[in-house]
Design an enzyme around this catalytic site. Structure first.
Site, PDB file in Angstrom:
ATOM      1  N   GLY A  15       0.837  -1.205   0.000  1.00 58.07           N
ATOM      2  CA  GLY A  15       0.000   0.000   0.000  1.00 58.07           C
ATOM      3  C   GLY A  15       0.866   1.246   0.000  1.00 58.07           C
ATOM      4  O   GLY A  15       1.874   1.300   0.691  1.00 58.07           O
ATOM      5  N   ARG A  76       0.932  -5.109  -5.239  1.00 62.64           N
ATOM      6  CA  ARG A  76       1.155  -6.318  -4.428  1.00 62.64           C
ATOM      7  C   ARG A  76       1.238  -7.453  -5.441  1.00 62.64           C
ATOM      8  O   ARG A  76       0.242  -7.784  -6.076  1.00 62.64           O
ATOM      9  CB  ARG A  76       0.000  -6.518  -3.440  1.00 62.64           C
ATOM     10  CG  ARG A  76      -0.077  -5.415  -2.381  1.00 62.64           C
ATOM     11  CD  ARG A  76      -1.145  -5.701  -1.336  1.00 62.64           C
ATOM     12  NE  ARG A  76      -1.110  -4.716  -0.266  1.00 62.64           N
ATOM     13  CZ  ARG A  76      -1.991  -3.729  -0.112  1.00 62.64           C
ATOM     14  NH1 ARG A  76      -2.986  -3.605  -0.955  1.00 62.64           N
ATOM     15  NH2 ARG A  76      -1.887  -2.883   0.883  1.00 62.64           N
ATOM     16  N   ASP A 107       5.632  -5.012   5.918  1.00 59.35           N
ATOM     17  CA  ASP A 107       6.060  -6.366   6.279  1.00 59.35           C
ATOM     18  C   ASP A 107       6.072  -7.334   5.086  1.00 59.35           C
ATOM     19  O   ASP A 107       7.062  -8.055   4.874  1.00 59.35           O
ATOM     20  CB  ASP A 107       5.095  -6.874   7.371  1.00 59.35           C
ATOM     21  CG  ASP A 107       5.463  -8.231   7.871  1.00 59.35           C
ATOM     22  OD1 ASP A 107       6.282  -8.299   8.798  1.00 59.35           O
ATOM     23  OD2 ASP A 107       4.939  -9.234   7.329  1.00 59.35           O
ATOM     24  N   THR A 129       4.382   2.436   5.826  1.00 63.46           N
ATOM     25  CA  THR A 129       2.986   1.987   5.874  1.00 63.46           C
ATOM     26  C   THR A 129       2.244   2.861   6.865  1.00 63.46           C
ATOM     27  O   THR A 129       2.765   3.134   7.960  1.00 63.46           O
ATOM     28  CB  THR A 129       2.845   0.507   6.291  1.00 63.46           C
ATOM     29  OG1 THR A 129       1.476   0.267   6.692  1.00 63.46           O
ATOM     30  CG2 THR A 129       3.744   0.097   7.435  1.00 63.46           C
ATOM     31  N   ASP A 131      -0.075   2.025   8.625  1.00 65.51           N
ATOM     32  CA  ASP A 131      -0.493   1.220   9.786  1.00 65.51           C
ATOM     33  C   ASP A 131       0.505   1.306  10.948  1.00 65.51           C
ATOM     34  O   ASP A 131       0.132   1.049  12.088  1.00 65.51           O
ATOM     35  CB  ASP A 131      -0.648  -0.252   9.394  1.00 65.51           C
ATOM     36  CG  ASP A 131      -1.838  -0.477   8.476  1.00 65.51           C
ATOM     37  OD1 ASP A 131      -2.598   0.481   8.231  1.00 65.51           O
ATOM     38  OD2 ASP A 131      -2.012  -1.609   7.995  1.00 65.51           O
ATOM     39  N   ASP A 133       2.746  -0.735  11.861  1.00 67.38           N
ATOM     40  CA  ASP A 133       2.626  -2.004  12.587  1.00 67.38           C
ATOM     41  C   ASP A 133       3.883  -2.871  12.445  1.00 67.38           C
ATOM     42  O   ASP A 133       3.834  -4.076  12.658  1.00 67.38           O
ATOM     43  CB  ASP A 133       1.402  -2.775  12.063  1.00 67.38           C
ATOM     44  CG  ASP A 133       1.472  -3.038  10.561  1.00 67.38           C
ATOM     45  OD1 ASP A 133       2.355  -2.479   9.880  1.00 67.38           O
ATOM     46  OD2 ASP A 133       0.628  -3.800  10.060  1.00 67.38           O
ATOM     47  N   ARG A 175      -5.682  -2.822   9.538  1.00 65.03           N
ATOM     48  CA  ARG A 175      -6.211  -4.198   9.421  1.00 65.03           C
ATOM     49  C   ARG A 175      -5.969  -5.009  10.680  1.00 65.03           C
ATOM     50  O   ARG A 175      -6.833  -5.682  11.186  1.00 65.03           O
ATOM     51  CB  ARG A 175      -5.516  -4.909   8.254  1.00 65.03           C
ATOM     52  CG  ARG A 175      -6.281  -4.838   6.980  1.00 65.03           C
ATOM     53  CD  ARG A 175      -5.505  -5.511   5.899  1.00 65.03           C
ATOM     54  NE  ARG A 175      -4.190  -4.906   5.749  1.00 65.03           N
ATOM     55  CZ  ARG A 175      -3.455  -4.977   4.666  1.00 65.03           C
ATOM     56  NH1 ARG A 175      -3.898  -5.643   3.642  1.00 65.03           N
ATOM     57  NH2 ARG A 175      -2.279  -4.394   4.581  1.00 65.03           N
TER      58      ARG A 175
HETATM   59  O1  F6P Z   1      -1.574  -1.595   4.956  1.00 69.78           O
HETATM   60  C1  F6P Z   1      -1.991  -0.317   4.689  1.00 69.78           C
HETATM   61  C2  F6P Z   1      -3.481  -0.270   4.441  1.00 69.78           C
HETATM   62  O2  F6P Z   1      -3.808   1.075   4.192  1.00 69.78           O
HETATM   63  C3  F6P Z   1      -4.361  -0.858   5.557  1.00 69.78           C
HETATM   64  O3  F6P Z   1      -4.568   0.027   6.621  1.00 69.78           O
HETATM   65  C4  F6P Z   1      -5.613  -1.184   4.789  1.00 69.78           C
HETATM   66  O4  F6P Z   1      -6.335  -2.193   5.429  1.00 69.78           O
HETATM   67  C5  F6P Z   1      -5.094  -1.629   3.466  1.00 69.78           C
HETATM   68  O5  F6P Z   1      -3.825  -1.016   3.296  1.00 69.78           O
HETATM   69  C6  F6P Z   1      -5.993  -1.302   2.308  1.00 69.78           C
HETATM   70  O6  F6P Z   1      -5.456  -1.874   1.168  1.00 69.78           O
HETATM   71  P1  F6P Z   1      -5.949  -1.557  -0.312  1.00 69.78           P
HETATM   72  O7  F6P Z   1      -5.436  -0.215  -0.691  1.00 69.78           O
HETATM   73  O8  F6P Z   1      -5.369  -2.648  -1.131  1.00 69.78           O
HETATM   74  O9  F6P Z   1      -7.452  -1.564  -0.267  1.00 69.78           O
END
Ligand code: F6P
Length: 322
Positions: A15, A76, A107, A129, A131, A133, A175
Protein backbone atom coordinates in the site's frame (compact mmCIF):
# COMPACT_ATOMS: atom_id res chain seq x y z
CA UNK A 1 35.26 -8.70 1.66
CA UNK A 2 32.10 -6.60 1.17
CA UNK A 3 30.90 -6.31 -2.41
CA UNK A 4 31.50 -2.80 -3.79
CA UNK A 5 28.17 -1.06 -4.41
CA UNK A 6 28.17 0.84 -7.72
CA UNK A 7 24.62 0.46 -8.91
CA UNK A 8 21.43 -0.05 -6.90
CA UNK A 9 17.73 -0.46 -7.60
CA UNK A 10 14.89 1.14 -5.65
CA UNK A 11 11.21 0.23 -5.60
CA UNK A 12 8.03 0.90 -3.63
CA UNK A 13 5.76 -2.01 -2.76
CA UNK A 14 2.48 -2.74 -0.95
CA UNK A 15 0.00 0.00 0.00
CA UNK A 16 1.30 3.47 -0.82
CA UNK A 17 2.20 5.76 2.07
CA UNK A 18 2.77 9.50 1.95
CA UNK A 19 6.50 10.19 2.07
CA UNK A 20 7.50 7.34 -0.26
CA UNK A 21 8.47 9.93 -2.88
CA UNK A 22 10.58 11.76 -0.31
CA UNK A 23 12.39 8.47 0.42
CA UNK A 24 13.06 7.83 -3.29
CA UNK A 25 14.40 11.37 -3.68
CA UNK A 26 16.74 10.94 -0.72
CA UNK A 27 17.91 7.50 -1.90
CA UNK A 28 18.73 8.90 -5.34
CA UNK A 29 20.48 12.06 -4.17
CA UNK A 30 22.44 10.48 -1.33
CA UNK A 31 23.53 7.56 -3.55
CA UNK A 32 24.70 9.89 -6.33
CA UNK A 33 26.63 11.85 -3.70
CA UNK A 34 28.29 8.53 -2.82
CA UNK A 35 28.99 7.77 -6.52
CA UNK A 36 26.31 5.11 -6.79
CA UNK A 37 23.89 4.91 -9.74
CA UNK A 38 20.21 4.39 -8.93
CA UNK A 39 17.65 2.59 -11.07
CA UNK A 40 13.97 3.01 -10.20
CA UNK A 41 11.88 -0.15 -10.73
CA UNK A 42 8.22 0.44 -11.53
CA UNK A 43 5.22 -1.16 -9.76
CA UNK A 44 7.13 -2.87 -6.98
CA UNK A 45 8.23 -6.47 -7.42
CA UNK A 46 6.26 -6.63 -10.68
CA UNK A 47 8.87 -4.29 -12.17
CA UNK A 48 11.68 -6.66 -11.18
CA UNK A 49 9.96 -9.49 -13.07
CA UNK A 50 9.04 -7.34 -16.09
CA UNK A 51 12.49 -5.68 -15.99
CA UNK A 52 10.75 -2.32 -16.10
CA UNK A 53 13.20 0.28 -14.80
CA UNK A 54 14.69 3.69 -15.42
CA UNK A 55 17.95 5.38 -14.46
CA UNK A 56 17.16 8.14 -11.96
CA UNK A 57 19.06 11.42 -11.77
CA UNK A 58 19.09 14.28 -9.27
CA UNK A 59 16.78 16.16 -11.61
CA UNK A 60 14.36 13.30 -12.14
CA UNK A 61 13.50 13.35 -8.42
CA UNK A 62 13.08 17.13 -8.31
CA UNK A 63 9.72 18.50 -7.16
CA UNK A 64 8.48 15.27 -5.56
CA UNK A 65 9.37 15.81 -1.88
CA UNK A 66 5.90 17.15 -1.14
CA UNK A 67 3.89 14.73 -3.26
CA UNK A 68 1.89 11.88 -1.70
CA UNK A 69 1.79 8.44 -3.34
CA UNK A 70 4.79 7.12 -5.26
CA UNK A 71 5.94 8.15 -8.71
CA UNK A 72 7.44 4.66 -9.17
CA UNK A 73 3.93 3.22 -8.61
CA UNK A 74 3.30 0.30 -6.29
CA UNK A 75 1.64 -3.10 -6.36
CA UNK A 76 1.15 -6.32 -4.43
CA UNK A 77 2.64 -8.99 -6.72
CA UNK A 78 1.43 -12.58 -6.39
CA UNK A 79 3.81 -13.70 -9.15
CA UNK A 80 6.84 -12.64 -7.13
CA UNK A 81 5.79 -15.09 -4.39
CA UNK A 82 6.31 -18.02 -6.81
CA UNK A 83 9.70 -19.69 -7.33
CA UNK A 84 9.63 -18.77 -11.03
CA UNK A 85 8.88 -15.12 -10.26
CA UNK A 86 11.79 -14.87 -7.82
CA UNK A 87 14.20 -16.52 -10.28
CA UNK A 88 13.15 -14.18 -13.11
CA UNK A 89 13.64 -11.16 -10.84
CA UNK A 90 17.07 -12.39 -9.70
CA UNK A 91 18.21 -13.07 -13.27
CA UNK A 92 17.05 -9.64 -14.43
CA UNK A 93 18.84 -7.89 -11.57
CA UNK A 94 22.05 -9.79 -12.25
CA UNK A 95 22.00 -9.07 -15.95
CA UNK A 96 21.45 -5.36 -15.18
CA UNK A 97 24.47 -5.48 -12.81
CA UNK A 98 22.40 -4.25 -9.88
CA UNK A 99 24.52 -4.71 -6.72
CA UNK A 100 21.73 -4.16 -4.19
CA UNK A 101 18.10 -3.14 -3.80
CA UNK A 102 16.28 -0.73 -1.52
CA UNK A 103 12.70 -1.86 -0.91
CA UNK A 104 10.30 0.72 0.48
CA UNK A 105 7.16 -0.84 1.97
CA UNK A 106 5.72 -2.90 4.81
CA UNK A 107 6.06 -6.37 6.28
CA UNK A 108 4.94 -8.23 3.12
CA UNK A 109 7.44 -6.29 1.02
CA UNK A 110 10.23 -7.14 3.46
CA UNK A 111 9.44 -10.85 3.13
CA UNK A 112 10.08 -10.40 -0.60
CA UNK A 113 13.34 -8.61 0.25
CA UNK A 114 14.33 -11.49 2.54
CA UNK A 115 13.63 -14.00 -0.28
CA UNK A 116 15.85 -11.97 -2.60
CA UNK A 117 18.62 -12.04 0.00
CA UNK A 118 18.28 -15.81 0.30
CA UNK A 119 18.69 -16.06 -3.47
CA UNK A 120 21.90 -14.01 -3.35
CA UNK A 121 20.63 -10.48 -4.05
CA UNK A 122 21.46 -7.86 -1.41
CA UNK A 123 18.33 -6.01 -0.33
CA UNK A 124 17.44 -3.67 2.54
CA UNK A 125 14.06 -2.34 3.60
CA UNK A 126 12.72 1.08 4.51
CA UNK A 127 9.46 0.90 6.51
CA UNK A 128 6.56 2.73 4.88
CA UNK A 129 2.99 1.99 5.87
CA UNK A 130 0.30 4.13 7.42
CA UNK A 131 -0.49 1.22 9.79
CA UNK A 132 2.82 1.68 11.68
CA UNK A 133 2.63 -2.00 12.59
CA UNK A 134 6.21 -3.07 11.83
CA UNK A 135 8.24 -4.48 14.69
CA UNK A 136 11.65 -2.87 15.17
CA UNK A 137 10.75 0.71 14.31
CA UNK A 138 8.82 3.23 16.37
CA UNK A 139 7.63 4.94 13.17
CA UNK A 140 7.04 4.02 9.55
CA UNK A 141 6.91 6.51 6.71
CA UNK A 142 3.34 7.67 6.07
CA UNK A 143 1.98 7.09 9.58
CA UNK A 144 2.39 10.65 10.85
CA UNK A 145 0.85 12.10 7.69
CA UNK A 146 -2.13 9.73 7.84
CA UNK A 147 -2.64 10.55 11.52
CA UNK A 148 -2.71 14.26 10.73
CA UNK A 149 -5.15 13.70 7.85
CA UNK A 150 -7.41 11.70 10.19
CA UNK A 151 -7.48 14.29 12.97
CA UNK A 152 -8.23 17.09 10.54
CA UNK A 153 -11.16 15.04 9.14
CA UNK A 154 -12.42 14.27 12.64
CA UNK A 155 -12.43 17.99 13.46
CA UNK A 156 -14.83 18.51 10.58
CA UNK A 157 -17.01 15.62 11.75
CA UNK A 158 -17.06 17.07 15.27
CA UNK A 159 -18.59 20.33 13.93
CA UNK A 160 -21.58 18.56 12.43
CA UNK A 161 -21.84 15.96 15.22
CA UNK A 162 -22.03 18.69 17.81
CA UNK A 163 -24.55 20.78 15.86
CA UNK A 164 -26.97 17.82 15.72
CA UNK A 165 -26.06 16.26 19.08
CA UNK A 166 -25.23 13.07 17.21
CA UNK A 167 -23.10 10.05 17.83
CA UNK A 168 -20.55 9.40 15.08
CA UNK A 169 -18.80 6.12 14.49
CA UNK A 170 -15.65 6.82 12.47
CA UNK A 171 -13.83 3.91 10.85
CA UNK A 172 -10.11 4.34 10.28
CA UNK A 173 -7.60 2.04 8.58
CA UNK A 174 -5.58 -0.59 10.42
CA UNK A 175 -6.21 -4.20 9.42
CA UNK A 176 -4.34 -5.74 12.32
CA UNK A 177 -3.24 -2.73 14.27
CA UNK A 178 -4.88 -0.10 16.47
CA UNK A 179 -1.95 2.34 16.20
CA UNK A 180 -3.76 4.85 13.99
CA UNK A 181 -7.02 4.49 15.93
CA UNK A 182 -5.50 4.99 19.40
CA UNK A 183 -3.31 7.94 18.46
CA UNK A 184 -6.12 9.54 16.44
CA UNK A 185 -8.41 9.16 19.46
CA UNK A 186 -6.01 10.91 21.80
CA UNK A 187 -5.14 13.63 19.29
CA UNK A 188 -8.73 14.26 18.17
CA UNK A 189 -10.30 13.94 21.63
CA UNK A 190 -12.62 11.06 20.71
CA UNK A 191 -14.73 9.35 23.36
CA UNK A 192 -14.22 5.67 22.55
CA UNK A 193 -11.72 3.70 20.54
CA UNK A 194 -12.09 0.13 19.30
CA UNK A 195 -8.94 -1.70 18.22
CA UNK A 196 -8.18 -5.22 16.94
CA UNK A 197 -5.74 -5.95 19.79
CA UNK A 198 -8.37 -5.53 22.54
CA UNK A 199 -11.68 -7.33 22.06
CA UNK A 200 -14.66 -5.41 23.39
CA UNK A 201 -18.27 -6.34 23.92
CA UNK A 202 -20.36 -4.07 21.67
CA UNK A 203 -23.34 -4.20 24.06
CA UNK A 204 -21.12 -3.06 26.95
CA UNK A 205 -19.70 -0.24 24.82
CA UNK A 206 -23.18 0.81 23.72
CA UNK A 207 -24.32 0.90 27.34
CA UNK A 208 -21.28 2.92 28.32
CA UNK A 209 -22.03 5.39 25.52
CA UNK A 210 -25.61 5.70 26.74
CA UNK A 211 -24.43 6.64 30.25
CA UNK A 212 -21.60 8.78 28.95
CA UNK A 213 -23.99 11.00 26.94
CA UNK A 214 -25.01 12.94 30.03
CA UNK A 215 -24.14 16.60 29.43
CA UNK A 216 -22.44 15.97 26.08
CA UNK A 217 -23.41 17.41 22.72
CA UNK A 218 -21.64 14.80 20.66
CA UNK A 219 -19.97 11.42 20.94
CA UNK A 220 -17.12 10.33 18.69
CA UNK A 221 -16.31 6.64 18.48
CA UNK A 222 -13.23 5.64 16.49
CA UNK A 223 -13.05 2.09 15.24
CA UNK A 224 -10.05 0.50 13.54
CA UNK A 225 -11.21 -1.46 10.49
CA UNK A 226 -9.65 -4.64 11.94
CA UNK A 227 -11.70 -4.36 15.16
CA UNK A 228 -15.23 -4.14 13.75
CA UNK A 229 -17.24 -2.61 10.93
CA UNK A 230 -18.51 0.89 11.63
CA UNK A 231 -21.98 -0.23 10.46
CA UNK A 232 -22.09 -3.02 13.09
CA UNK A 233 -20.91 -0.72 15.86
CA UNK A 234 -23.50 1.90 14.87
CA UNK A 235 -26.29 -0.72 14.73
CA UNK A 236 -25.42 -1.93 18.23
CA UNK A 237 -25.39 1.61 19.63
CA UNK A 238 -28.72 2.44 17.95
CA UNK A 239 -30.46 -0.37 19.84
CA UNK A 240 -29.71 1.28 23.19
CA UNK A 241 -29.29 5.00 22.65
CA UNK A 242 -32.03 7.42 21.64
CA UNK A 243 -29.64 9.88 19.94
CA UNK A 244 -29.06 9.73 16.20
CA UNK A 245 -26.05 7.72 15.07
CA UNK A 246 -24.13 8.35 11.85
CA UNK A 247 -21.13 6.59 10.39
CA UNK A 248 -18.14 7.83 8.45
CA UNK A 249 -15.67 5.42 6.86
CA UNK A 250 -12.59 7.51 6.10
CA UNK A 251 -11.13 4.98 3.64
CA UNK A 252 -8.32 5.81 1.25
CA UNK A 253 -8.46 9.55 1.92
CA UNK A 254 -6.21 8.60 4.85
CA UNK A 255 -3.46 7.44 2.49
CA UNK A 256 -3.26 10.59 0.39
CA UNK A 257 -1.90 14.09 0.79
CA UNK A 258 1.40 15.87 1.10
CA UNK A 259 3.76 14.26 3.66
CA UNK A 260 4.19 15.86 7.07
CA UNK A 261 7.51 17.41 8.10
CA UNK A 262 8.17 14.38 10.30
CA UNK A 263 7.70 11.93 7.41
CA UNK A 264 9.96 13.98 5.13
CA UNK A 265 12.74 14.20 7.71
CA UNK A 266 12.47 10.49 8.53
CA UNK A 267 12.63 9.77 4.79
CA UNK A 268 15.99 11.55 4.55
CA UNK A 269 17.40 9.81 7.65
CA UNK A 270 16.20 6.33 6.65
CA UNK A 271 17.60 6.73 3.13
CA UNK A 272 21.03 7.81 4.38
CA UNK A 273 21.19 4.89 6.82
CA UNK A 274 20.11 2.37 4.15
CA UNK A 275 22.79 3.49 1.69
CA UNK A 276 25.57 3.68 4.31
CA UNK A 277 24.56 0.21 5.51
CA UNK A 278 24.78 -1.24 1.98
CA UNK A 279 28.14 0.45 1.39
CA UNK A 280 29.49 -1.08 4.61
CA UNK A 281 28.53 -4.54 3.35
CA UNK A 282 25.25 -4.79 5.28
CA UNK A 283 22.14 -6.47 3.87
CA UNK A 284 18.99 -8.47 4.81
CA UNK A 285 17.79 -5.86 7.29
CA UNK A 286 15.34 -3.01 7.73
CA UNK A 287 16.22 0.53 8.70
CA UNK A 288 14.18 1.83 11.63
CA UNK A 289 13.99 4.40 14.38
CA UNK A 290 14.09 3.34 18.04
CA UNK A 291 14.05 5.89 20.85
CA UNK A 292 15.06 8.60 18.38
CA UNK A 293 18.03 6.64 17.02
CA UNK A 294 18.21 5.44 13.41
CA UNK A 295 19.19 1.77 13.37
CA UNK A 296 19.20 -1.37 11.26
CA UNK A 297 17.21 -4.40 12.35
CA UNK A 298 17.72 -7.84 10.71
CA UNK A 299 14.63 -8.94 8.77
CA UNK A 300 14.34 -12.16 10.82
CA UNK A 301 14.10 -10.07 13.99
CA UNK A 302 11.41 -7.94 12.35
CA UNK A 303 9.40 -11.04 11.37
CA UNK A 304 9.78 -12.77 14.73
CA UNK A 305 8.78 -9.74 16.80
CA UNK A 306 5.33 -8.34 17.39
CA UNK A 307 4.77 -4.63 17.72
CA UNK A 308 2.75 -3.95 20.84
CA UNK A 309 0.25 -1.14 21.13
CA UNK A 310 0.69 1.50 23.80
CA UNK A 311 -1.83 0.28 26.38
CA UNK A 312 -1.35 3.32 28.57
CA UNK A 313 -2.29 5.59 25.66
CA UNK A 314 -5.34 3.40 24.94
CA UNK A 315 -6.50 3.81 28.54
CA UNK A 316 -5.61 7.50 28.59
CA UNK A 317 -7.79 8.08 25.51
CA UNK A 318 -10.78 6.87 27.55
CA UNK A 319 -9.79 8.61 30.80
CA UNK A 320 -9.50 11.95 29.02
CA UNK A 321 -12.91 11.48 27.42
CA UNK A 322 -14.72 11.24 30.77
O1 F6P B 1 -1.57 -1.59 4.96
C1 F6P B 1 -1.99 -0.32 4.69
C2 F6P B 1 -3.48 -0.27 4.44
O2 F6P B 1 -3.81 1.08 4.19
C3 F6P B 1 -4.36 -0.86 5.56
O3 F6P B 1 -4.57 0.03 6.62
C4 F6P B 1 -5.61 -1.18 4.79
O4 F6P B 1 -6.34 -2.19 5.43
C5 F6P B 1 -5.09 -1.63 3.47
O5 F6P B 1 -3.83 -1.02 3.30
C6 F6P B 1 -5.99 -1.30 2.31
O6 F6P B 1 -5.46 -1.87 1.17
P1 F6P B 1 -5.95 -1.56 -0.31
O7 F6P B 1 -5.44 -0.22 -0.69
O8 F6P B 1 -5.37 -2.65 -1.13
O9 F6P B 1 -7.45 -1.56 -0.27
Amino acid sequence: MAKQIKRIGVLTSGGDASGMNAVIRSIVRYSIYKNIEVYGYYEGFKGLIANNYKLLSNNSVGGIIDRGGTFLFTARSEEFKTKEGLITAKNNLESNNIDALVIIGGDGSFRGARDLNNSGINAVGIPATIDNDIYGTDYSIGFDTALNVIISLISKIRDTASSHERIFVIEVMGRNSGELAIKASVAAGADYVLIPEIKVDLVKISNAIKNHREGKRHTLVIVAEGAAKATDVAASIKLLVEHEVRISVLGHIQRGGSPSAMDRILAAQFAQKAIDFLISGGTNAMVGIQNNEIKTVPFEEVFNGKKEIDRNLYELAHILAL
